[in-house]
Design a protein around this motif. Structure first.
Motif, PDB file in Angstrom:
ATOM      1  N   THR A 198       0.820  -1.219   0.000  1.00 24.67           N
ATOM      2  CA  THR A 198       0.000   0.000   0.000  1.00 24.67           C
ATOM      3  C   THR A 198       0.851   1.265   0.000  1.00 24.67           C
ATOM      4  OG1 THR A 198      -0.174   0.034   2.423  1.00 24.67           O
ATOM      5  CG2 THR A 198      -1.866  -1.190   1.215  1.00 24.67           C
ATOM      6  N   ALA A 199       2.171   1.128   0.057  1.00 26.07           N
ATOM      7  CA  ALA A 199       3.049   2.305   0.126  1.00 26.07           C
ATOM      8  C   ALA A 199       2.869   3.221  -1.069  1.00 26.07           C
ATOM      9  CB  ALA A 199       4.503   1.870   0.236  1.00 26.07           C
ATOM     10  N   GLY A 200       2.606   2.644  -2.245  1.00 27.74           N
ATOM     11  CA  GLY A 200       2.457   3.460  -3.440  1.00 27.74           C
ATOM     12  C   GLY A 200       1.321   4.462  -3.350  1.00 27.74           C
ATOM     13  N   LEU A 201       0.325   4.147  -2.544  1.00 31.75           N
ATOM     14  CA  LEU A 201      -0.793   5.068  -2.361  1.00 31.75           C
ATOM     15  C   LEU A 201      -0.357   6.350  -1.667  1.00 31.75           C
ATOM     16  CD1 LEU A 201      -3.454   2.459  -1.207  1.00 31.75           C
ATOM     17  CD2 LEU A 201      -3.399   3.635  -3.421  1.00 31.75           C
ATOM     18  N   ARG A 202       0.768   6.281  -0.941  1.00 31.05           N
ATOM     19  CA  ARG A 202       1.280   7.439  -0.208  1.00 31.05           C
ATOM     20  C   ARG A 202       2.421   8.128  -0.970  1.00 31.05           C
ATOM     21  NH1 ARG A 202       1.179   3.177   3.450  1.00 31.05           N
ATOM     22  NH2 ARG A 202       3.447   3.160   3.713  1.00 31.05           N
ATOM     23  N   TYR A 241      -5.369  -1.337   3.798  1.00 26.28           N
ATOM     24  CA  TYR A 241      -5.397  -2.761   3.464  1.00 26.28           C
ATOM     25  C   TYR A 241      -6.679  -3.175   2.749  1.00 26.28           C
ATOM     26  CZ  TYR A 241      -1.146  -4.995   5.176  1.00 26.28           C
ATOM     27  OH  TYR A 241       0.137  -5.444   5.314  1.00 26.28           O
ATOM     28  N   ASP A 242      -7.742  -2.408   2.903  1.00 28.33           N
ATOM     29  CA  ASP A 242      -8.961  -2.740   2.180  1.00 28.33           C
ATOM     30  C   ASP A 242      -8.702  -2.736   0.678  1.00 28.33           C
ATOM     31  OD1 ASP A 242      -8.518   0.044   2.343  1.00 28.33           O
ATOM     32  OD2 ASP A 242     -10.648   0.517   2.141  1.00 28.33           O
ATOM     33  N   GLN A 243      -7.878  -1.784   0.219  1.00 23.37           N
ATOM     34  CA  GLN A 243      -7.565  -1.704  -1.208  1.00 23.37           C
ATOM     35  C   GLN A 243      -6.644  -2.840  -1.648  1.00 23.37           C
ATOM     36  OE1 GLN A 243      -6.815   2.225  -2.949  1.00 23.37           O
ATOM     37  NE2 GLN A 243      -7.278   3.135  -0.962  1.00 23.37           N
ATOM     38  N   ALA A 244      -5.688  -3.193  -0.797  1.00 29.69           N
ATOM     39  CA  ALA A 244      -4.760  -4.280  -1.132  1.00 29.69           C
ATOM     40  C   ALA A 244      -5.491  -5.611  -1.228  1.00 29.69           C
ATOM     41  CB  ALA A 244      -3.654  -4.359  -0.078  1.00 29.69           C
ATOM     42  N   VAL A 245      -6.352  -5.883  -0.265  1.00 29.30           N
ATOM     43  CA  VAL A 245      -7.111  -7.140  -0.265  1.00 29.30           C
ATOM     44  C   VAL A 245      -8.066  -7.180  -1.454  1.00 29.30           C
ATOM     45  CG1 VAL A 245      -8.819  -8.509   0.999  1.00 29.30           C
ATOM     46  CG2 VAL A 245      -6.883  -7.494   2.223  1.00 29.30           C
ATOM     47  N   LYS A 249      -7.982 -10.058  -4.442  1.00 26.75           N
ATOM     48  CA  LYS A 249      -9.143 -10.900  -4.746  1.00 26.75           C
ATOM     49  C   LYS A 249      -9.657 -10.657  -6.159  1.00 26.75           C
ATOM     50  CE  LYS A 249     -10.594 -11.688   0.013  1.00 26.75           C
ATOM     51  NZ  LYS A 249     -11.657 -11.541   1.040  1.00 26.75           N
ATOM     52  N   GLU A 250      -9.537  -9.416  -6.617  1.00 30.08           N
ATOM     53  CA  GLU A 250     -10.004  -9.089  -7.968  1.00 30.08           C
ATOM     54  C   GLU A 250      -9.243  -9.870  -9.031  1.00 30.08           C
ATOM     55  OE1 GLU A 250     -10.474  -5.186 -10.936  1.00 30.08           O
ATOM     56  OE2 GLU A 250      -9.838  -4.906  -8.856  1.00 30.08           O
ATOM     57  N   VAL A 251      -7.941 -10.061  -8.823  1.00 29.36           N
ATOM     58  CA  VAL A 251      -7.165 -10.795  -9.834  1.00 29.36           C
ATOM     59  C   VAL A 251      -7.164 -12.306  -9.585  1.00 29.36           C
ATOM     60  CG1 VAL A 251      -5.697  -8.800 -10.254  1.00 29.36           C
ATOM     61  CG2 VAL A 251      -4.929 -10.559  -8.666  1.00 29.36           C
ATOM     62  N   GLY A 252      -7.793 -12.742  -8.475  1.00 33.24           N
ATOM     63  CA  GLY A 252      -7.962 -14.174  -8.260  1.00 33.24           C
ATOM     64  C   GLY A 252      -7.269 -14.786  -7.061  1.00 33.24           C
ATOM     65  N   TYR A 253      -6.531 -14.015  -6.294  1.00 35.02           N
ATOM     66  CA  TYR A 253      -5.848 -14.575  -5.128  1.00 35.02           C
ATOM     67  C   TYR A 253      -6.839 -14.837  -3.995  1.00 35.02           C
ATOM     68  CZ  TYR A 253      -1.145 -13.729  -6.969  1.00 35.02           C
ATOM     69  OH  TYR A 253       0.002 -13.759  -7.716  1.00 35.02           O
ATOM     70  N   GLU A 266       1.014 -21.465   3.359  1.00 40.13           N
ATOM     71  CA  GLU A 266      -0.097 -20.799   2.692  1.00 40.13           C
ATOM     72  C   GLU A 266      -1.306 -20.739   3.608  1.00 40.13           C
ATOM     73  OE1 GLU A 266      -1.960 -20.923  -1.828  1.00 40.13           O
ATOM     74  OE2 GLU A 266      -1.306 -22.791  -0.882  1.00 40.13           O
ATOM     75  N   VAL A 267      -1.892 -19.563   3.754  1.00 41.72           N
ATOM     76  CA  VAL A 267      -3.079 -19.390   4.586  1.00 41.72           C
ATOM     77  C   VAL A 267      -4.118 -18.574   3.834  1.00 41.72           C
ATOM     78  CG1 VAL A 267      -1.776 -19.519   6.747  1.00 41.72           C
ATOM     79  CG2 VAL A 267      -2.199 -17.290   5.697  1.00 41.72           C
ATOM     80  N   GLU A 268      -5.360 -18.656   4.289  1.00 45.36           N
ATOM     81  CA  GLU A 268      -6.458 -17.943   3.631  1.00 45.36           C
ATOM     82  C   GLU A 268      -6.292 -16.444   3.792  1.00 45.36           C
ATOM     83  OE1 GLU A 268     -11.363 -17.770   3.722  1.00 45.36           O
ATOM     84  OE2 GLU A 268     -10.276 -19.331   4.817  1.00 45.36           O
ATOM     85  N   LEU A 269      -6.520 -15.720   2.711  1.00 41.01           N
ATOM     86  CA  LEU A 269      -6.465 -14.261   2.740  1.00 41.01           C
ATOM     87  C   LEU A 269      -7.624 -13.724   3.545  1.00 41.01           C
ATOM     88  CD1 LEU A 269      -5.342 -11.538   1.704  1.00 41.01           C
ATOM     89  CD2 LEU A 269      -6.675 -11.892  -0.384  1.00 41.01           C
ATOM     90  N   GLY A 270      -7.331 -12.765   4.444  1.00 40.17           N
ATOM     91  CA  GLY A 270      -8.298 -12.248   5.399  1.00 40.17           C
ATOM     92  C   GLY A 270      -9.558 -11.687   4.791  1.00 40.17           C
TER      93      GLY A 270
END
Length: 270
Positions: A198-202, A241-245, A249-253, A266-270
């Motif tokens: 998310t650093a790029g957003l700043r 993190y809302d934007q990162a998640v 998910k949008e691209v399929g992760y 490997e664990v489930e994405l929050g």
């Protein structure tokens, strides 16, 4: 699960009091695993890896003090991951490997901030972008992404397309996608995960790292991801993190990787 594996103490102090400010914000933001990954160039032990005038003015830490801080945190019961962010330096593979193997890191981030003598993300070098050929800088930058991946020294590559930070981007999409393609192929053939940062957003670019098209290629080729804020102050831990998640998910992760003493799970994405 949510993790934040890319954070820096450099604007404060190597003290438990300051570290606990990061830990507190992580808890407030639902970050279940926090990692600190200070820039390796700050440490005297990396002088044989990266050295230039800009770096030497900022080499002021000793690894024993850094590792000692983590021991203090662990002794107090904090769940904290021990890491470093290392500038990938061509021609210094043996030196980088020796340093990485000298400490019990949970994971190691490799990043590219320098193209030769050009600090691509530094304000002091920003005017250099107007003097240089953007296509050439991008090609050399992604050359390093490829060899970073091929070195297999790193668990994570930091801010994969940091090169876009000041919004200097090649206009020819075909050229750009060719760079993305060769980078993601090399990453797919390595152990290296990609962080959604998310650093790029700043930053001036005002968007996540990496570009959606680049992340899509990562997903298509099976490159795992982690989440990061690249926080340099406590308030930025887990930021946006809302934007990162959502992008992940949008691209399929649907999963992310977590690390413990060099082993990943490997664990489930929050």
């Amino acid at each position: 699960m949510l993790t934040d594996y890319h954070n820096h103490l450099e604007r404060g102090t190597l003290t438990l009091d300051y570290l606990e400010k990061f830990i507190e914000v992580a808890k407030l933001n639902g970050i279940e695993e926090l990692g600190i990954s200070e820039h390796a160039y700050h440490f005297y032990q990396t002088k044989d890896i990266l050295s230039n005038p800009w770096v030497e003015e900022r080499r002021f830490y000793d690894m024993e003090d850094y590792y000692g801080l983590f021991k203090q945190a662990w002794n107090k019961g904090h769940h904290l991951k021990f890491s470093i962010e290392m500038d990938y330096t061509p021609g210094k593979h043996k030196e980088m490997q020796k340093f990485i193997e000298s400490y019990p890191f949970d994971y190691v981030i490799g990043s590219i901030h320098w193209v030769g003598d050009f600090g691509i993300d530094l304000a002091e070098f920003r005017k250099e972008w107007d003097r240089r050929d953007t296509y050439e800088v991008y090609e050399k930058y992604f050359d390093q992404v490829v060899t970073l991946a091929e070195s297999n020294l790193f668990d994570i590559i930091g801010h994969l397309d940091l090169v876009k930070i000041f919004k200097y981007v090649p206009k020819e999409e075909e050229f750009l996608l060719a760079q993305y393609d060769r980078a993601t192929t090399a990453l797919a053939n390595s152990k290296t995960c990609v962080e959604i940062s998310t650093a790029g957003l700043r930053k001036p670019v005002g968007e996540l790292y990496p570009d959606k098209r680049l992340l899509q290629m990562c997903h298509q080729k099976g490159v795992p991801i982690v989440l990061s804020s690249d926080a340099h102050i406590p308030e930025h831990v887990g930021c946006d993190y809302d934007q990162a998640v959502a992008l992940a998910k949008e691209v399929g992760y649907r999963t992310i990787m977590i690390f413990d003493k060099g082993e990943r799970k490997e664990v489930e994405l929050g």
